[in-house]
Write a protein that holds these residues in place. Structure first.
Motif, short mmCIF file in Angstrom:
data_model
loop_
_atom_site.label_atom_id
_atom_site.label_comp_id
_atom_site.label_asym_id
_atom_site.label_seq_id
_atom_site.Cartn_x
_atom_site.Cartn_y
_atom_site.Cartn_z
N SER A 167 2.88 -23.77 2.91
CA SER A 167 2.77 -22.80 2.00
C SER A 167 1.30 -23.27 1.21
N ASN A 206 -5.21 -12.54 -3.45
CA ASN A 206 -4.43 -11.45 -3.91
C ASN A 206 -3.17 -12.72 -3.35
N GLN A 207 -3.37 -12.94 -1.42
CA GLN A 207 -2.52 -13.29 -1.33
C GLN A 207 -2.18 -14.17 -1.47
N LYS A 248 -2.94 -15.77 -4.76
CA LYS A 248 -2.26 -15.50 -6.18
C LYS A 248 -0.42 -15.88 -6.78
N SER A 249 -0.70 -14.58 -5.12
CA SER A 249 0.87 -14.87 -5.20
C SER A 249 2.00 -15.48 -4.58
N ILE A 250 1.31 -16.77 -3.40
CA ILE A 250 2.00 -17.65 -2.49
C ILE A 250 1.45 -18.91 -3.91
N GLU A 257 1.84 -17.88 -7.29
CA GLU A 257 3.13 -18.44 -7.81
C GLU A 257 4.15 -18.86 -7.76
N VAL A 258 4.60 -18.68 -6.54
CA VAL A 258 5.67 -19.18 -5.61
C VAL A 258 5.91 -20.46 -5.78
#
Ligand code: ASP
Ligand code: MG
Length: 438
Positions: A43, A57-58, A60-62, A64-65
């Motif tokens: 990751s 944004n990318q 942030k979304s990784i 978050e997971v």
């Protein structure tokens, strides 16, 4: 003192980390080297890519997971609410600079800086877990003692001096916890020992402190005599010499990082491969002893390119091979297998970054042929003990397969063959049937 290294899958969930603490607590005074928790480094590689391209944004979304994953992990790991909070605050702080896009380091070092977070987090959590459970543990920071030289190899003198000083400064500590994989470069920036490098860290630490033993804990019971992903009925090898293990690690046995044998071998420190899921199983012992077991194991390495140089100039021309090898040296490309005849030489490489330039330069010496999509099959054992029949057994087992190169006698413990990638799995299976009692 022993050095114990645990890989990412051995820390795969909170239960497994607890199991690691249990194993560690039974071994006396130890240095524990941890990888990142399984999946984290992959990751982080994605995050680093996105970060470099400004895709916040990318990122942030990784993140978050990952945060969700760690929240669950932490909830299951700790009993005390305050420790859950301390742990999560730490994990969040590691990711904060990523989502805020304010990493304060040289652009060239950003990727290394991001990748280091996996090991920093796993060791922090483990040390806190030890504390919660009354184990006498101290968290070390590998960046304080592991650095690379200008040539990008580990600075072993520096390591020995600094690590030993830390250990002697904490005489009453039982468990030292250190990050695998991460280090500094010669300029002091964060760097690493390349993917899978935690084994190498453990071996380096073991050599630096003259450890009694280095243990590499994974989730398989030692090194097997063939690749269990493709071949049925493989069995663990009980004992291997350093040389045999190095050949196997280099030519495909995924369980051990290829460089990790070197430091331990230099100090003659035994390396034991053990299984966290079966802590009492024997595993594989790698040491300077070799038991005369003839053929011990088979491994394969894909993605090989063969280069053949044919030249009438080669005939009785001293220095021809040197000139050929110098081309590879010039392009920092190492050669794995070599075979020669009076008028031609074939070599294999696995890194094709400079292939075009290499071929262009070699063309000045003669005709050059390049073959791609090949596999090296490596048969390892103690071949001095039984001096007859080994090569014929190997070749008989591979009778149905076209063989592009054979190298035998380079050392007393391997036969290396080059075949097409298409038949790799079938060749491994045929060798298993032909060489081992199955
Ligand atoms: N965490 C690093 C990797 O995934 C180092 C290691 O596991 O040995 O490559
Ligand atoms: Mg690993």
């Amino acid at each position: 003192m022993k050095v114990l290294k645990f890989g990412g899958t051995s820390l795969g969930d909170a239960g497994r980390m607890k199991n690691v603490a249990e194993i560690v607590s039974r071994q006396g005074r130890v240095v524990v080297v941890l990888s990142a928790i399984a999946g984290t480094t992959d990751s982080l590689v994605k995050i680093a890519e996105a970060y470099k391209h400004g895709e916040l944004n990318q990122v942030k979304s990784i993140v978050e997971v990952l945060l969700k994953h760690y929240q669950r992990y932490v909830d299951n790991l700790f009993e005390q609410e305050s420790n859950k909070q301390t742990a999560m605050t730490f994990v969040e702080s590691q990711f904060a600079e990523l989502v805020e896009a304010n990493i304060e380091t040289a652009t060239s070092a950003i990727e290394f800086h991001i990748l280091a977070k996996g090991e920093v987090i796993s060791t922090e959590l483990f040390a806190l877990y030890c504390e919660e459970n009354g184990l006498n543990a101290k968290l070390l920071y590998s960046l304080d003692f592991l650095r690379l030289t200008q040539e990008n190899s580990p600075d072993e003198a520096y390591l020995s001096e600094h690590l030993n000083r830390i250990l002697t400064g904490h005489e009453n500590t039982d468990i030292f916890v250190a990050q695998g994989f991460i280090c500094r470069n010669a300029f002091g920036e964060v760097s690493n020992l390349k993917r899978g490098g935690s084994d190498y860290s453990a071996s380096l630490f073991g050599a630096a402190i003259n450890a009694q033993e280095v243990q590499i804990w994974t989730d398989i019971d030692g090194m097997h005599n063939n690749d269990p992903r493709f071949v049925k009925n493989t069995t663990p090898i009980r004992e291997l010499s350093f040389d045999e293990a190095a050949e196997l690690a280099y030519f495909g046995a995924k369980i051990l990082h290829p460089s990790s044998i070197k430091p331990a071998r230099r100090k003659n420190i035994p390396v034991r491969l053990l299984n966290t899921l079966q802590p009492d199983a024997t595993g594989t012992l790698i040491s300077s002893e070799s038991n005369n077991a003839n053929i011990k194991a088979v491994a394969a390495k894909s993605g090989i390119t063969a280069i053949k140089i044919r030249s009438s100039e080669m005939l009785q021309a001293p220095g021809f091979l040197r000139r050929v090898f110098e081309v590879f040296e010039l392009y920092h490309t190492s050669i794995d297998v070599i075979t020669t005849s009076e008028v031609a030489v074939s070599v294999t490489i696995d890194d094709t970054t400079y292939l075009e330039s290499i071929v262009k330069t070699l063309n000045e010496f003669g005709n050059v042929d390049v073959d791609e999509n090949l596999s090296i099959i490596c048969v390892v054992g103690d071949f001095v003990a039984e001096s007859t029949g080994i090569a014929s057994r190997v070749i008989r087992a591979l009778e149905a397969f076209p063989i592009r190169m054979i190298s035998y006698g380079g050392s007393a413990h391997n036969i290396t063959l080059l075949i097409s990638e298409d038949v790799r799995v079938k060749a491994l299976q045929a060798l298993h049937e032909g060489l081992f009692d199955v």
